[in-house]
Scaffold this active site. Structure first.
Site, PDB file in Angstrom:
ATOM      1  N   ARG A 120       0.851  -1.189   0.000  1.00 18.56           N
ATOM      2  CA  ARG A 120       0.000   0.000   0.000  1.00 18.56           C
ATOM      3  C   ARG A 120       0.890   1.244   0.000  1.00 18.56           C
ATOM      4  O   ARG A 120       2.107   1.156   0.023  1.00 18.56           O
ATOM      5  CB  ARG A 120      -0.903   0.006   1.237  1.00 18.56           C
ATOM      6  CG  ARG A 120      -0.137   0.025   2.568  1.00 18.56           C
ATOM      7  CD  ARG A 120      -1.060  -0.011   3.748  1.00 18.56           C
ATOM      8  NE  ARG A 120      -0.315   0.066   5.007  1.00 18.56           N
ATOM      9  CZ  ARG A 120      -0.888   0.124   6.209  1.00 18.56           C
ATOM     10  NH1 ARG A 120      -2.206   0.094   6.312  1.00 18.56           N
ATOM     11  NH2 ARG A 120      -0.145   0.202   7.292  1.00 18.56           N
TER      12      ARG A 120
ATOM     13  N   ILE B 289       3.124   4.524  -0.491  1.00 18.00           N
ATOM     14  CA  ILE B 289       4.183   4.908  -1.424  1.00 18.00           C
ATOM     15  C   ILE B 289       4.750   3.687  -2.139  1.00 18.00           C
ATOM     16  O   ILE B 289       5.074   3.745  -3.336  1.00 18.00           O
ATOM     17  CB  ILE B 289       5.292   5.675  -0.683  1.00 18.00           C
ATOM     18  CG1 ILE B 289       4.763   7.027  -0.184  1.00 18.00           C
ATOM     19  CG2 ILE B 289       6.511   5.880  -1.586  1.00 18.00           C
ATOM     20  CD1 ILE B 289       5.726   7.765   0.731  1.00 18.00           C
TER      21      ILE B 289
ATOM     22  N   VAL C 156      15.855 -11.440   4.779  1.00 19.26           N
ATOM     23  CA  VAL C 156      16.083 -10.537   3.648  1.00 19.26           C
ATOM     24  C   VAL C 156      17.104 -11.152   2.691  1.00 19.26           C
ATOM     25  O   VAL C 156      16.911 -11.163   1.470  1.00 19.26           O
ATOM     26  CB  VAL C 156      16.556  -9.159   4.136  1.00 19.26           C
ATOM     27  CG1 VAL C 156      16.830  -8.241   2.943  1.00 19.26           C
ATOM     28  CG2 VAL C 156      15.512  -8.512   5.047  1.00 19.26           C
TER      29      VAL C 156
ATOM     30  N   ASN D 224      11.631   0.727   0.660  1.00 18.92           N
ATOM     31  CA  ASN D 224      10.541   1.616   1.070  1.00 18.92           C
ATOM     32  C   ASN D 224       9.950   1.283   2.436  1.00 18.92           C
ATOM     33  O   ASN D 224       9.372   2.162   3.082  1.00 18.92           O
ATOM     34  CB  ASN D 224       9.433   1.551   0.009  1.00 18.92           C
ATOM     35  CG  ASN D 224       8.139   2.161   0.495  1.00 18.92           C
ATOM     36  OD1 ASN D 224       7.995   3.367   0.585  1.00 18.92           O
ATOM     37  ND2 ASN D 224       7.167   1.309   0.819  1.00 18.92           N
TER      38      ASN D 224
ATOM     39  N   TYR E 133      11.802   8.757  15.096  1.00 18.21           N
ATOM     40  CA  TYR E 133      11.595   8.734  13.653  1.00 18.21           C
ATOM     41  C   TYR E 133      12.590   9.648  12.944  1.00 18.21           C
ATOM     42  O   TYR E 133      13.221   9.266  11.946  1.00 18.21           O
ATOM     43  CB  TYR E 133      10.163   9.160  13.328  1.00 18.21           C
ATOM     44  CG  TYR E 133       9.824   9.127  11.862  1.00 18.21           C
ATOM     45  CD1 TYR E 133       9.476   7.934  11.234  1.00 18.21           C
ATOM     46  CD2 TYR E 133       9.839  10.296  11.095  1.00 18.21           C
ATOM     47  CE1 TYR E 133       9.153   7.893   9.881  1.00 18.21           C
ATOM     48  CE2 TYR E 133       9.514  10.261   9.743  1.00 18.21           C
ATOM     49  CZ  TYR E 133       9.173   9.067   9.148  1.00 18.21           C
ATOM     50  OH  TYR E 133       8.860   9.036   7.810  1.00 18.21           O
TER      51      TYR E 133
ATOM     52  N   LYS F 273      15.442   8.440  10.139  1.00 20.73           N
ATOM     53  CA  LYS F 273      15.434   8.904   8.752  1.00 20.73           C
ATOM     54  C   LYS F 273      16.703   9.696   8.418  1.00 20.73           C
ATOM     55  O   LYS F 273      17.208   9.616   7.288  1.00 20.73           O
ATOM     56  CB  LYS F 273      14.180   9.734   8.480  1.00 20.73           C
ATOM     57  CG  LYS F 273      12.900   8.900   8.445  1.00 20.73           C
ATOM     58  CD  LYS F 273      12.966   7.814   7.369  1.00 20.73           C
ATOM     59  CE  LYS F 273      11.651   7.074   7.217  1.00 20.73           C
ATOM     60  NZ  LYS F 273      11.698   6.037   6.162  1.00 20.73           N
TER      61      LYS F 273
END
Length: 255
Positions: A18, A20, A72, A92, A160, A164
């Site tokens: 869902r 981006i 992964v 993402n 957060y 980032k």
């Protein structure tokens, strides 16, 4: 315009069920790429696959938790073995902020934000880069945030923001290591985007007006606008670009 085409290229997108991630899958599909969606559950993947099918696109899917480095690595190997070489990776998958004052952030929440947003991006890039580096070609796009450049107000999100900001510098570091070996690594840093992840903030009658007051364009971005930037960086139109953080923020960081 031919440099924006992705005909014959395979693109893997994490967190693609869902938001981006899904918008990016559609953008890359429209450009001719064969997309592979990964996400946390079959339900999310089924929803994403159905949305792409409705637009006339096909996708392969793999359940993947990017916080598990072994998984992964295994998934990257399976995709390469079962589907063929991967040309594009969009790291993402991410987790949104939680409005908690820094002094009250518990250890588990801090570690969770870093694990998903930073570690997950690194595990993804590392796993797929191994084959890309052997072939001496590939393009990766990570998802940062304007929150990696500024400290948002009024919400409190040191966890957060820190994660980032680290993604941005990780991107530059990887780009520097791999530039001479044919793999480009860039980052897109969005503003608030109209997705499920931002819905609570957009619908908050006190919070949202403050967001808009600090945004020169007086609006949030749409997921497809972020996907357009991702498509550009993943394409040969950006062949001379690596280590860049492309800010898509409706002007937020101007002031």
């Amino acid at each position: 315009m031919d440099k924006l085409k992705l005909d014959g290229k395979r693109a893997v997108i994490t967190g693609a069920g869902r938001g981006i991630g899904l918008a990016s899958a559609q953008a890359l599909s429209e450009a001719g790429a064969r997309v592979v969606l990964t996400d946390l559950s079959e339900e999310l993947l089924a929803s994403g696959r159905a949305a792409l099918a409705a637009a006339g696109h096909e996708a392969e899917t793999f359940v993947l938790d990017v916080t598990r480095p072994g998984d992964v690595t295994d998934t990257a190997a399976r995709i390469e073995a079962d589907l063929g070489p991967v040309d594009i990776v969009i790291a993402n998958a991410g987790l949104a902020w939680d409005d908690t004052g820094a002094e009250d952030v518990d250890d588990a929440l801090w570690l969770k934000l870093l694990d998903v947003n930073l570690n997950g991006a690194f595990w993804t890039c590392r796993a797929f880069a191994r084959k890309m580096l052997e072939r001496r070609r590939g393009a990766m796009v990570t998802l940062g945030s304007m929150s990696g450049l500024i400290s948002n107000k009024p919400q409190r999100q040191v966890h957060y923001n820190s994660a980032k900001a680290a993604v941005h510098h990780m991107t530059r570091s990887l780009a520097g290591e791999w530039a001479e070996r044919g793999v480009r690594v860039n980052c897109v840093a969005p503003t608030y985007v109209d997705t499920a992840m931002s819905r609570d903030g957009i619908e908050d009658e006190e919070l949202f007006p403050i967001w808009m007051e600090n945004t020169p364009m007086r609006r949030v971005a749409e997921a497809d606008e972020i996907a357009s930037a991702i498509h550009f960086l993943a394409s040969d139109a950006a062949s001379a670009i690596t280590g860049s953080v492309l800010v898509v923020d409706c002007g937020y960081t101007i002031w």
